[in-house]
Enzyme design. Structure first.
Site, PDB file in Angstrom:
ATOM      1  N   HIS A 432      30.362  28.764  51.390  1.00 44.64           N
ATOM      2  CA  HIS A 432      30.065  27.359  51.129  1.00 44.64           C
ATOM      3  C   HIS A 432      30.715  26.866  49.838  1.00 44.64           C
ATOM      4  CE1 HIS A 432      28.341  23.677  52.051  1.00 44.64           C
ATOM      5  NE2 HIS A 432      27.053  23.877  51.779  1.00 44.64           N
ATOM      6  N   ASP A 436      32.910  23.136  53.428  1.00 43.51           N
ATOM      7  CA  ASP A 436      31.749  22.259  53.526  1.00 43.51           C
ATOM      8  C   ASP A 436      31.133  22.346  54.919  1.00 43.51           C
ATOM      9  OD1 ASP A 436      32.126  21.416  50.921  1.00 43.51           O
ATOM     10  OD2 ASP A 436      33.436  19.747  51.528  1.00 43.51           O
TER      11      ASP A 436
END
Length: 461
Positions: A432, A436
């Site tokens: 992450h 995204d």
């Protein structure tokens, strides 16, 4: 004659170097009235052992005569070590089998097992032992034909490239070996006999009163009853298993991992497989599986979302303009991840052939380091073992991994009606920090669209 008498007497009495020097001094005094003019003695320390010092007295010269005497005296309790080298056949035709180079990132390994025994005949380049490394199992081969004389290492030893493992006789003759060292200890002091102790037969031996052992407190009902240790087995971890454990833990400590899920209706892909599997096998000589469809779908998804094919390196992002897909394969020794190189340039048949070849090598333990190096994206198919859902761990230095699961027939709503459909859950674990949620969901949706409608791959839509 007086000098020789002194030497013999000193040797018989086992005198020390200092006593022998005193004898020489008395000899000099006595020789003043005789034909001896001078006597010289040189005292040289030879060896220091646990029992004391040994000295050498040499070259006792008698001027005016031709007599010259060399005397060597040794002290008590001196151990003399005699080294005997191992030898091969008389013609000196022995060769050594050594550990080969194991790759740039591998410095040592564990000698897993011997494939031959001493006395067995081997041919040139025939494997005689196996070394287990962090990544692969490497064979140690015989450099020449002959008979194995002996193995100089044991199973479980840690070995490095160049370590000698075995001695092989090219002539095939049996070779006798002598122990590497012998110890000859000279005893000068007589052994003392033990002094008998006086005993008093009339004395009565009173036994100490027996103390009762304290009773163990009764265990409460809440205290767990553990199984005995005899029912447990402790075995060392293989180097491959330890390496996988280290990498997985490093992955958890490094990446900010997040997992997204979706489900795929496998009706069309399974129908396509059933319709063309016979013609596919007849032309290409390999079965048409579902894995090749997901590899092609992953290639398409990576091309649509290139950030999933990238990786963070320090303060930079490295975008890869190629697609090397790793396929996780579970073996008896641990998890290995061979790589399909340039998967974006392959068709279904080439992908299936590559997967079958790499999986066979992985299970046989013959896969090389080069075949597992690199990779920009990984696919893990836990569905072959019956997994319904999972959150796979990223394989460094990658940024995402696709998880495939078992196909289960479930009721689905299609066109307003409830019908049974073969469904599969798919998951994407991603870093992450780089990817995204939007890119991750779009990536997994592309996998779903391609698997549910394979014709999209032909039209690139």
């Amino acid at each position: 004659m007086m000098l020789r008498a002194v030497v013999r007497r000193a040797a018989r009495r086992g005198s020390s170097a200092s006593a022998f020097g005193k004898s020489l001094q008395s000899l000099r005094a006595a020789s003043s009235a005789s034909s001896f003019h001078s006597v010289s003695a040189i005292e040289t320390p030879l060896h220091r052992g646990r029992g004391g010092y040994a000295h050498s007295f040499h070259h006792l010269a008698v001027p005016g005569g031709s007599d010259s005497l060399s005397v060597f005296s040794s002290c008590r309790d001196v151990s003399l070590n005699r080294r005997v080298r191992d030898f091969s056949s008389g013609s000196g035709d022995s060769v050594e089998a050594v550990v080969p180079h194991m790759g740039e990132s591998i410095t040592d390994g564990t000698l897993a097992n011997f494939l031959k025994k001493p006395g067995d005949r081997v041919e040139a380049d025939e494997p005689i032992a196996q070394v287990e490394t962090d990544k692969v199992t490497i064979d140690i081969v015989s450099p020449a034909p002959g008979v194995i004389q002996e193995f100089v290492v044991k199973e479980g030893d840690t070995v490095e490239p160049g370590t000698k493992v075995a001695i092989i006789s090219e002539s095939g003759e049996a070779v006798s070996h002598v122990a590497p060292s012998e110890t000859i200890q000279k005893k000068t002091a007589p052994e003392s006999s033990p002094i008998p102790q006086k005993t008093d037969d009339k004395r009565k031996v009173e036994s100490a009163p027996v103390q009762e052992k304290p009773k163990a407190p009764k265990q409460s009902a809440k205290e767990p009853q553990l199984p005995p240790k005899e029912r447990e087995r402790r075995v060392p971890m293989t180097r491959l298993r330890k390496r996988v454990a280290t990498r997985l833990k490093d992955s958890q400590n490094t990446f900010a991992m997040l997992t997204t899920f979706n489900e795929v209706d496998m009706t069309n892909l399974m129908s396509l497989r059933s319709q063309y599997k016979d013609a596919f096998y007849e032309k290409h000589g390999v079965k048409l599986g579902l894995m090749s469809g997901f590899v092609k779908g992953a290639v398409s998804a990576l091309q649509h979302q290139p950030v999933v094919n990238a990786v963070i390196d320090g303060d930079d992002i490295i975008y890869r303009d190629y697609v090397d897909i790793s396929i996780a394969v579970g073996t008896s020794k641990g998890l290995v991840v061979p790589v399909i190189r340039d998967a974006d340039k392959m068709n279904f048949a080439e992908i299936e052939k590559t997967i079958n070849t790499l999986a066979k090598k992985a299970n046989e333990g013959t896969i090389s380091i080069d075949e597992m190096a690199g990779g920009s994206f990984t696919i893990s198919n836990g569905g072959v073992y019956g997994s319904l859902l999972s959150t796979p761990i990223i394989n460094p230095p990658q940024s995402a991994i696709l998880g495939m699961h078992s196909i289960v027939t479930r009721p689905m709503v299609v066109g307003g009606s409830i019908v049974p459909r073969p469904m599969m859950y798919v998951s994407l674990t991603y870093d992450h920090r780089l990817i995204d949620g939007r890119e991750a969901v779009y990536f997994l949706r592309r996998i779903k669209d391609v698997a549910e409608d394979p014709q999209r791959l032909l039209l690139d839509v």
